[in-house]
Design a protein around this motif. Structure first.
Motif, short mmCIF file in Angstrom:
data_model
loop_
_atom_site.label_atom_id
_atom_site.label_comp_id
_atom_site.label_asym_id
_atom_site.label_seq_id
_atom_site.Cartn_x
_atom_site.Cartn_y
_atom_site.Cartn_z
N GLY A 47 -12.15 1.28 11.33
CA GLY A 47 -12.06 2.52 12.09
C GLY A 47 -12.26 3.71 11.18
O GLY A 47 -13.08 3.66 10.25
N TRP A 48 -11.47 4.76 11.43
CA TRP A 48 -11.62 5.99 10.64
C TRP A 48 -10.26 6.48 10.16
O TRP A 48 -9.25 6.37 10.87
N LYS A 49 -10.25 6.96 8.93
CA LYS A 49 -9.06 7.53 8.32
C LYS A 49 -9.46 8.83 7.62
O LYS A 49 -10.38 8.82 6.78
N ASN A 50 -8.80 9.91 7.97
CA ASN A 50 -9.11 11.22 7.38
C ASN A 50 -10.59 11.58 7.53
O ASN A 50 -11.21 12.13 6.61
N GLY A 51 -11.14 11.23 8.69
CA GLY A 51 -12.52 11.59 8.98
C GLY A 51 -13.57 10.71 8.33
O GLY A 51 -14.77 10.97 8.48
N LYS A 52 -13.16 9.65 7.62
CA LYS A 52 -14.11 8.77 6.93
C LYS A 52 -13.96 7.33 7.43
O LYS A 52 -12.86 6.92 7.83
N PRO A 53 -15.05 6.53 7.40
CA PRO A 53 -14.93 5.11 7.77
C PRO A 53 -13.93 4.39 6.86
O PRO A 53 -13.89 4.64 5.65
N ALA A 54 -13.14 3.53 7.46
CA ALA A 54 -12.12 2.80 6.68
C ALA A 54 -11.99 1.38 7.21
O ALA A 54 -12.26 1.10 8.38
N GLN A 55 -11.61 0.50 6.30
CA GLN A 55 -11.41 -0.91 6.68
C GLN A 55 -10.21 -1.46 5.92
O GLN A 55 -10.10 -1.27 4.70
N TYR A 56 -9.33 -2.15 6.63
CA TYR A 56 -8.19 -2.84 6.02
C TYR A 56 -8.30 -4.33 6.32
O TYR A 56 -8.66 -4.72 7.43
N GLU A 57 -8.00 -5.14 5.31
CA GLU A 57 -8.15 -6.59 5.50
C GLU A 57 -7.05 -7.35 4.78
O GLU A 57 -6.71 -7.05 3.63
N TRP A 58 -6.51 -8.34 5.48
CA TRP A 58 -5.54 -9.27 4.90
C TRP A 58 -6.15 -10.67 4.92
O TRP A 58 -6.75 -11.07 5.92
N GLU A 59 -6.00 -11.39 3.83
CA GLU A 59 -6.56 -12.75 3.76
C GLU A 59 -5.55 -13.70 3.15
O GLU A 59 -4.82 -13.35 2.21
N MET A 60 -5.52 -14.91 3.69
CA MET A 60 -4.64 -15.96 3.17
C MET A 60 -5.39 -17.28 3.16
O MET A 60 -6.10 -17.60 4.11
N VAL A 61 -5.26 -18.02 2.08
CA VAL A 61 -5.71 -19.41 2.01
C VAL A 61 -4.50 -20.21 1.54
O VAL A 61 -4.08 -20.09 0.39
N ASP A 62 -3.93 -21.01 2.42
CA ASP A 62 -2.69 -21.70 2.13
C ASP A 62 -2.92 -23.21 2.19
O ASP A 62 -3.66 -23.71 3.04
#
Length: 381
Positions: free
Chosen positions: A299-314
């Motif tokens: 999405g967008w954060k402070n007017g700029k494109p942003a991406q958050y990601e969590w990854e797990m290999v268990d």
């Protein structure tokens, strides 16, 4: 504080063992319809706080009888018993954490009854649904404007075998539903139903997993709770390459149909027949498995494109001698019940994980998951 665990399979047994180690819980009652399962659970738990009971759990009334003296319960039951368990918990005025996330719309109809009973019912609180739900919710909250959330999860064999490259790590009943049920998702802020096995994509995870494929599966409660916060939302399930295409062929040919057909004067269900044929094929070289999770929010954060990601290999838990899927499913449910017992959660009604483990509660819960060996790599860009 009395905690009841409904179902003592591998997941339920681990819930019992870990819950008994919590100081806030004085007694754990492990309940199953099979005496051998209860006995095995007690042998593994090896804790004086744990008692076992053999009881019929196939109706709301029977489950109520087990829960009527309990303070909190965790349901590790088949999908078909999820709704009866919720209703029984409300009648018994017992808090409930349920591993099953299906039928959320029907469970939501019981929200007023749960509030009047002064209990918290948490549906779909495992790994997926469960962990993936609140990772998506947290990512959405961190953005100013959320465009897309994709929750990807899969339990796959460490040592896969042809022809399906998959082994059953939980109930075959639940697995078969992935190939036949339409998938609830969010597109342009609206609830949509997508055809089974839609949205096939290729993706990869760190070695030893490597290349995989994923298709859209049901987003459960998140489709209802997050649709006004994100434009598009999907859940996807991971398998090794070629698995989905082979199962799609079987589905297209009618092998997964539930409507009975007559063969040589004998009525049979194509799906039941297929399950019986496939069950011996759904195995790996060993019992060891891998659980992969990737939740990406854009999405967008402070007017700029942003991406958050969590990854797990268990991986298969050698210390506990349980599958990764059992561990990553049981621990979130156990921790949620523990938090209820500790009085950390003041919500009442039918409240899914993504509405609870978000904001100030997110990092503490993530930290406790890590203490039990469930770790995530977080990246942002």
């Amino acid at each position: 504080m009395l905690a009841v665990v409904l179902g003592t399979g591998m997941i339920g047994t681990n819930v019992v063992k870990e819950l008994a180690s919590c100081s806030v819980i004085q007694k754990v009652l492990a309940v199953d319809a099979m005496e051998a399962s209860v006995t095995k659970c007690l042998d593994i738990a090896q804790n004086g706080k744990v008692d076992g009971r053999v009881a019929d759990l196939h109706s709301e009334e029977a489950i109520y009888e087990v829960l009527k003296e309990a303070d909190v319960a965790i349901a590790c039951l088949p999908h078909s018993l999820s709704l009866p368990a919720v209703k029984a918990a409300i009648s018994a005025k017992c808090h409930l954490v349920d591993l099953v996330g299906s039928q959320f719309d029907r469970k939501l109809e019981l929200a007023r009854d749960a509030k009047e009973a002064n209990v918290l019912i948490v549906p779909g609180c495992g790994v997926a649904p469960g962990i993936t739900n609140f990772l998506a919710a947290q990512g959405i909250e961190m953005l100013d404007v959320a465009d897309e959330a994709v929750m990807i999860c899969g339990g796959i064999p460490k040592d896969p075998l042809p022809p399906l490259w998959y082994q059953v790590v939980f109930r075959l009943e639940s697995v078969m539903g992935l190939y036949t049920r339409s998938a609830l998702a969010v597109e342009n802020g609206e609830l949509v139903r997508l055809k089974p096995l839609s949205g096939l994509e290729t993706l990869s995870f760190p070695e030893p997993v490597g290349e995989c494929e994923a298709v859209i599966t049901d987003a459960h409660s998140t489709a209802y709770t997050l649709k006004e916060k994100v434009n598009n939302l999907y859940e996807k399930t991971v398998r090794y390459p070629d698995h989905w295409s082979k199962m799609k062929t079987l589905a297209e040919l009618g092998f997964l149909d539930e409507k009975t057909i007559v063969v040589d004067g004998m009525a049979l269900s194509p799906r039941k027949m297929t399950e019986a044929i496939l069950a011996p094929q759904l195995k790996g070289k060993s019992n060891e498995d891998i659980t992969v999770v990737r939740v990406t929010v854009k999405g967008w954060k402070n007017g700029k494109p942003a991406q958050y990601e969590w990854e797990m290999v268990d991986f298969y838990d050698q210390n506990r001698q349980i599958t990764s899927m059992a561990k990553t499913t049981s621990i979130p449910a156990m921790l949620m019940a523990k938090w209820i017992a500790e009085g950390k959660l003041d919500e009442r009604g039918i409240v899914p994980p993504e509405s609870i483990i978000v904001g100030d509660r997110f990092q503490p819960f993530i930290k406790e998951l890590a203490e039990y060996g469930i770790d995530f790599k977080f990246t942002s860009k």
